[in-house]
Design an enzyme around this catalytic site. Structure first.
Site, PDB file in Angstrom:
ATOM      1  N   ASP A  45      25.157  -9.310  45.021  1.00  0.00           N
ATOM      2  CA  ASP A  45      24.355  -9.211  46.123  1.00  0.00           C
ATOM      3  C   ASP A  45      25.104  -8.793  47.488  1.00  0.00           C
ATOM      4  OD1 ASP A  45      22.281  -9.445  48.316  1.00  0.00           O
ATOM      5  OD2 ASP A  45      21.149 -10.868  47.297  1.00  0.00           O
ATOM      6  N   HIS A  65      21.171  -7.518  45.399  1.00  0.00           N
ATOM      7  CA  HIS A  65      19.945  -8.148  46.019  1.00  0.00           C
ATOM      8  C   HIS A  65      18.425  -7.724  45.708  1.00  0.00           C
ATOM      9  CE1 HIS A  65      18.709  -9.991  49.971  1.00  0.00           C
ATOM     10  NE2 HIS A  65      18.128  -8.775  50.349  1.00  0.00           N
ATOM     11  N   SER A 118      14.994 -12.988  50.557  1.00  0.00           N
ATOM     12  CA  SER A 118      16.185 -12.605  51.875  1.00  0.00           C
ATOM     13  C   SER A 118      15.809 -13.727  53.010  1.00  0.00           C
ATOM     14  CB  SER A 118      15.951 -11.411  51.746  1.00  0.00           C
ATOM     15  OG  SER A 118      16.977 -10.776  52.652  1.00  0.00           O
TER      16      SER A 118
END
Length: 710
Positions: free
Chosen positions: A647, A682, A562
């Protein structure tokens, strides 16, 4: 269109051959280029891969995007095909360490013991309770194993039982976009009802009347938390009452209840300021009152006690302090110091009880717990003897108790849960994570090191390796970091990591600026116009580990996800020769284009972290480090990049564009893989075993580069 898709699928037009001795000499997909001009602040930039946003922009429908991602998946699968047996072995090895039939430590709340338990061969869990004592009959409140059947992804969360113990609200996301639908289960009859409430955060807060709930609504497009609603059970959700709407798109909002069950609070918070509203939990139809209007550059968090409010705040206190105010005078003019500010201690939070307070603090990079007896003002620091560790409150829903539970772990100590008698100080180990197959912490070593950054700052490092690891520069090391949002990366245990350590790797965490390990200033010095400190700190840590002969550039690997994926993109641009390989998980790498597009989920919430590129100064600074913007025609290390098509945090097109541009410009023979989970988001897979397959791939990628095959 069809010609383009066909060319992708047959993987045509590759430029550089790959490492023929390690990987097959197969041709990689080549993404189509289409002109797209970005013109802002007089800076004209062509973005030839902008079209990859189509799946997001066109309502999840773009054949070209899907076929490109599919072609990339086919490519890495073919290149890594010879590792399939090894990956399966790693998967089974890691799975075998997990106690499949297990049970959490029961937590007592309002006459019931609540716990989760898992069963052999099942991916999810059962949420259960027992009334009065642990020998009572078990009541399965929610069988998530059963609910998840037939779903590629399934997340049930936010289990919230009514004050009278008769009902429960929970949320379900079966797409992996963090958009939850709310369900009601009658715990007396077992009947489950779809409340017809969707696009929520997945949880609800009960008023004390057992029929009113408050929940947070998300914007279905931007996924911003924008509204708080009041719902009365049995009524039409379209008539739910809007009790609060956040107009500032840089803020996150949420609703919750105090531990003493007396106050319901709405919290609106950005990176630099916050605001709380509250009502009496016995009066759900009351109008929420502002505790203290938001103040510029001031964060505050409210803890209601029976006789006062405590406020954890950075007002005139960089590292936060605790203040107090009467129940009927909540304005800042009435706040008085309760726990003064300390320059060397970061105040992180409060666990409140009727007779005690437990403060979560961080000093010199290490977490600590401090117990305060409210009657005598006596303080006690909990002590631990490992050089680097993590300690945190865990499972304390009851207010009227003198027992405090906390979790403890280190890089060699499995996750452990303790209970401390706050009166006598007696500490009891309730449960320690069991590692099947045998684990002896004496076979491993953990150290705490400090690297010196180029500006003289000392950067902490937590490292673990198996005894016998030689510091001769010839052994592999995986260096991990995050470095954003003030999130501190704690030294914790991982049973899966043993598969890495037992094959000769060391694992290290770089506690770089942008986190909050060394206090609030550590965060301030790694955000906005100081963001580059995050990247140079990581490079300096890598160079330190090479200098001290823990490893060498031929055997040094980097990993982050991330915002930590942004870190990976930046450091391979800035110092590509330092790494033999890097793993970028769901990486935030197209910083400017994302931050310019307010339709992309969460963009506006991020302005206080990265800056707003509509401002020329911020634009220029962001452009100077954004990984996608700074790809050059030069050599790069071996790269494994992962993403999820659904995501919600970092959209799939960022890593896809980054990989396409890297493949077009890089001049080396190293491998570049893009793995897209076509069904996940995610956080990856939702099952408790499926994620191990991703870890097995990451390990196999590094093992293959190291010549380790078993």
């Amino acid at each position: 269109m069809k010609k383009i898709c066909l060319s992708l699928l047959i993987m045509s037009m590759s430029t550089a051959p790959f490492q023929s001795q390690i990987f097959p000499d197969l041709k990689a997909p080549v993404a189509d280029k289409k002109q797209h001009l970005r013109n802002i602040h007089g800076d004209k930039v062509n973005d030839p891969y902008y079209w990859m946003i189509d799946f997001f922009k066109k309502g999840r429908d773009s054949t070209q995007v899907v076929e490109y991602l599919t072609a990339e998946n086919s490519y890495w699968e073919s290149m890594m095909k010879d590792t399939e047996p090894f990956r399966e072995k790693l998967f089974q090895e890691m799975k075998a360490r997990i106690k499949e039939k297990d049970e959490s430590v029961p937590v007592f709340r309002k006459g019931y013991y609540y716990y989760t338990r898992t069963e052999t061969g099942k991916q999810y869990f059962k949420y259960c309770r027992k009334k009065g004592n642990l020998s009572a009959p078990e009541e399965i409140i929610l069988d998530v194993d059963q609910l998840a059947e037939g779903h590629a992804y399934y997340s049930a969360s936010g289990f919230s039982v009514s004050p009278d113990n008769s009902k429960m609200i929970y949320g379900v996301d079966d797409v992996s976009r963090r958009q939850y639908k709310l369900f009601l289960k009658d715990l007396t009859t077992g009947k489950t009802t779809d409340l017809g409430i969707k696009n929520t955060t997945g949880s609800a807060t009960w008023a004390n009347d057992n029929k009113t709930i408050f929940y947070t609504g998300k914007n279905p497009e931007t996924l911003l938390t924008e509204k708080i609603f009041r719902h009365s059970l049995g009524t039409d959700p379209s008539k739910d009452v809007l009790v609060y709407e956040e107009k500032d798109k840089t803020n996150y909002i949420g609703v919750g209840k105090s531990k003493n069950e007396k106050i319901i609070m709405i919290v609106s918070s950005a990176t630099t300021s916050s605001e709380t509203r509250y009502i009496n939990a016995d009066e759900p139809n009351a109008t929420f009152k502002v505790f203290q209007p938001r103040m510029k550059d001031v964060l505050y968090d409210v803890t209601p006690l029976e006789d006062k409010f405590l406020i954890t705040t950075n007002k005139d206190a960089l590292n936060f302090k605790v203040m107090e105010t009467p129940l009927d005078k909540t304005g800042v003019e009435s706040w008085k110091d309760f726990m003064p500010h300390r320059k060397d201690v970061l105040m992180e939070g409060i666990s409140e009880f009727k007779n005690y307070l437990v403060f979560s603090e961080r000093q010199n990079g290490l977490s600590q717990l401090v117990i305060l007896d409210r009657r005598t003002n006596k303080r006690e620091f909990l002590k631990f003897d490992e050089p680097t560790y993590t300690v945190y409150p865990s499972g304390n829903p009851e207010y009227n108790t003198d027992y405090f539970r906390f979790g403890y772990t280190s890089m060699i100590t499995p996750s452990s849960q303790y209970e401390q008698n706050l009166q006598t100080g007696k500490r009891t180990l309730l449960k320690q994570q069991e590692i099947l197959g045998g684990y002896n912490k004496a076979n491993y070593v953990t150290e705490r090191l400090f690297a010196t950054a180029k500006d003289g700052t000392k950067i902490p490092i937590s490292i673990v390796y198996k005894k016998g690891y030689k510091k001769d520069g010839k052994n592999p090391l995986l260096l991990y970091a995050y470095g954003s949002y003030g999130n501190s990366m704690n030294a914790t245990f991982s049973s899966t990591r043993l598969s890495l350590l037992d094959r000769g790797f060391a694992f290290a965490i770089a506690h770089i600026r942008g986190g909050q390990e060394m206090g609030r200033q550590w965060y301030e010095d790694g955000k906005m116009m100081k963001k580059k400190n995050t990247f140079t700190d990581f490079i300096d840590v890598g160079e330190y580990l090479v200098k001290e002969k823990y490893t060498s550039p031929k055997h040094l690997y980097a990993q982050g996800g991330s915002a930590g994926g942004l870190l990976m993109g930046a450091v391979v641009n800035m110092k590509p020769e330092l790494w033999n390989g890097a793993i970028a998980q769901v990486p935030f790498v197209d910083v400017i284009n994302t931050m310019l597009d307010e339709s992309i989920p969460l963009t506006t919430n991020e302005y206080d972290e990265w800056g707003n590129p509509n401002n020329k100064e911020a634009y220029n600074y962001m452009k100077s480090y954004s990984p996608y913007e700074n790809i050059e025609r030069k050599n790069y290390p071996n790269l494994l990049v992962t993403t999820g098509l659904h995501d919600s945090q970092v959209q799939y097109f960022e890593p896809a564009k980054w990989v396409a541009k890297l493949r077009d410009l890089k001049t080396d023979k190293n491998v570049l893989f893009l793995k897209t989970d076509m069904e996940y988001g995610h956080g990856g897979a939702s099952g408790r075993f499926d994620y191990l397959k991703d870890i097995a791939l990451e390990y196999a990628f590094m093992f293959k580069l190291e010549g380790i095959s078993k």
